[in-house]
Scaffold this motif. Structure first.
Motif, PDB file in Angstrom:
ATOM      1  N   VAL A  53      -1.896   3.757   3.717  1.00  0.00           N
ATOM      2  CA  VAL A  53      -1.387   3.946   2.357  1.00  0.00           C
ATOM      3  C   VAL A  53      -0.621   5.260   2.204  1.00  0.00           C
ATOM      4  O   VAL A  53       0.099   5.451   1.221  1.00  0.00           O
ATOM      5  CB  VAL A  53      -2.535   3.896   1.329  1.00  0.00           C
ATOM      6  N   GLU A  54      -0.769   6.169   3.161  1.00  0.00           N
ATOM      7  CA  GLU A  54      -0.072   7.455   3.103  1.00  0.00           C
ATOM      8  C   GLU A  54       1.346   7.374   3.660  1.00  0.00           C
ATOM      9  O   GLU A  54       2.123   8.331   3.543  1.00  0.00           O
ATOM     10  CB  GLU A  54      -0.871   8.505   3.879  1.00  0.00           C
ATOM     11  N   GLY A 113       3.530   0.478  -1.031  1.00  0.00           N
ATOM     12  CA  GLY A 113       3.469   0.209  -2.465  1.00  0.00           C
ATOM     13  C   GLY A 113       2.083   0.072  -3.033  1.00  0.00           C
ATOM     14  O   GLY A 113       1.773  -0.936  -3.673  1.00  0.00           O
ATOM     15  N   SER A 114       1.209   1.025  -2.807  1.00  0.00           N
ATOM     16  CA  SER A 114      -0.131   0.969  -3.381  1.00  0.00           C
ATOM     17  C   SER A 114      -0.601   2.372  -3.692  1.00  0.00           C
ATOM     18  O   SER A 114      -0.489   3.278  -2.866  1.00  0.00           O
ATOM     19  CB  SER A 114      -1.111   0.292  -2.408  1.00  0.00           C
ATOM     20  N   ASP A 115      -1.130   2.531  -4.921  1.00  0.00           N
ATOM     21  CA  ASP A 115      -1.647   3.838  -5.312  1.00  0.00           C
ATOM     22  C   ASP A 115      -3.132   3.982  -5.012  1.00  0.00           C
ATOM     23  O   ASP A 115      -3.687   5.072  -5.138  1.00  0.00           O
ATOM     24  CB  ASP A 115      -1.426   4.051  -6.829  1.00  0.00           C
ATOM     25  N   GLY A 116      -3.775   2.892  -4.623  1.00  0.00           N
ATOM     26  CA  GLY A 116      -5.204   2.928  -4.340  1.00  0.00           C
ATOM     27  C   GLY A 116      -5.480   3.077  -2.864  1.00  0.00           C
ATOM     28  O   GLY A 116      -4.619   3.494  -2.075  1.00  0.00           O
ATOM     29  N   THR A 117      -6.683   2.701  -2.462  1.00  0.00           N
ATOM     30  CA  THR A 117      -7.058   2.767  -1.055  1.00  0.00           C
ATOM     31  C   THR A 117      -6.582   1.517  -0.328  1.00  0.00           C
ATOM     32  O   THR A 117      -6.244   0.500  -0.952  1.00  0.00           O
ATOM     33  CB  THR A 117      -8.585   2.870  -0.914  1.00  0.00           C
ATOM     34  N   ASP A 125       2.264  -4.013   3.386  1.00  0.00           N
ATOM     35  CA  ASP A 125       3.335  -4.072   2.393  1.00  0.00           C
ATOM     36  C   ASP A 125       4.606  -4.579   3.079  1.00  0.00           C
ATOM     37  O   ASP A 125       5.056  -3.981   4.060  1.00  0.00           O
ATOM     38  CB  ASP A 125       3.565  -2.680   1.809  1.00  0.00           C
ATOM     39  N   ASP A 153      -4.886  -5.369 -10.166  1.00  0.00           N
ATOM     40  CA  ASP A 153      -4.261  -4.086 -10.505  1.00  0.00           C
ATOM     41  C   ASP A 153      -4.433  -3.762 -11.977  1.00  0.00           C
ATOM     42  O   ASP A 153      -4.660  -2.614 -12.361  1.00  0.00           O
ATOM     43  CB  ASP A 153      -2.780  -4.126 -10.136  1.00  0.00           C
TER      44      ASP A 153
END
Length: 259
Positions: A48-49, A54-58, A193, A222
């Motif tokens: 995710v880093e 495209g994800s703000d979570g884990t 993603d 979401d």
């Protein structure tokens, strides 16, 4: 209409009783998804880093809807085994020679698989929650995700049943399951993603019913996604369900002609 509904209810109960006698199959179908959820969720948590992801979570939160839908698709792909067993025992021929509604036979199989898939989806969501995943969509989002589970299960149950009626062979059904399900899973946004995948993968995913279900579930969980990201894929899944149910029901004619 009333008769078809009664037939569907009776046949669904029959199928569920059969499943309840061998509950180990439900458990076994959860083993692989759980391994993917726990291992991938831990091994690829740094994904995710990556810029552009495209994800703000884990990553666990990102992958959970994909694992839920993967469990549903894999289980539904084996739905036709019941039809094959009924054909081998002569039960199917008796059904087709009786006034039993062909549509009821198909819908009952799809309904049975949907019940199983819903139970397994709740288990996967529960394990993800215990592992720290949190979803802003709340119970409403979970309900919409479960709608996607039902529709996806119906599509692949109908496909599996149609193939079982046309071939009558367990081996052919196993081959179909392996040939279709894994490629559809990897050609989707279930575990990655698509914006970080080759462009052709993202293009294929646009026409992939499995990806429609994943996108629906992810948007629903979401909680802040536009309504179009939920109801657009839901409409596509619903249309595909109607088409596949019709195609699978027509396969009964091919079965009758072959006996």
């Amino acid at each position: 209409m009333r008769t078809a509904t009664q037939h569907t209810a009776l046949l669904t109960a029959r199928a569920l009783r059969s499943v309840s006698r061998v509950p180990v199959f439900m458990v076994m179908n959860l083993v692989q998804p759980m391994l993917w959820l726990l291992l991938f969720g831990a091994l690829f948590r740094s994904v995710v880093e990556i810029p552009g992801f495209g994800s703000d979570g884990t990553y666990l939160e990102f992958i959970t809807p994909g694992i839920v839908m993967m469990t549903a698709m894999f289980g539904a792909a084996w739905a036709g085994t019941t039809f094959v067993q009924d054909m081998e025992r002569g039960v199917m021929d008796r059904f087709l020679a009786s006034p039993t509604s062909r549509g009821a036979l198909m819908v009952a199989s799809m309904a049975c698989q949907a019940v199983i898939a819903l139970a397994q989806a709740l288990v996967v969501l529960g394990v993800a929650w215990l592992c720290g995943a949190r979803f802003d969509g709340g119970l409403g989002g979970v309900g919409l995700l479960l709608l996607g589970v039902v529709l996806l299960t119906a599509i692949f149950s109908a496909l599996s049943n149609a193939f079982a009626l046309l071939t009558g062979q367990q081996e052919a059904l196993i081959g179909l399951s392996q040939m279709i399900t894994l490629p559809l899973m990897f050609l989707s946004s279930a575990i990655m993603d698509p914006r970080l995948s080759p462009a052709w993968v993202a293009e294929v995913a646009r026409y992939n019913p499995f990806d429609w279900a994943v996108r629906l579930g992810r948007a629903a969980l979401d909680g802040s996604a536009p309504a179009s990201e939920i109801w657009g894929p839901a409409a596509l899944l619903a249309a595909a369900t109607v088409v596949m149910a019709w195609v699978a029901t027509r396969a009964f004619r091919a079965r009758q002609k072959s006996v």
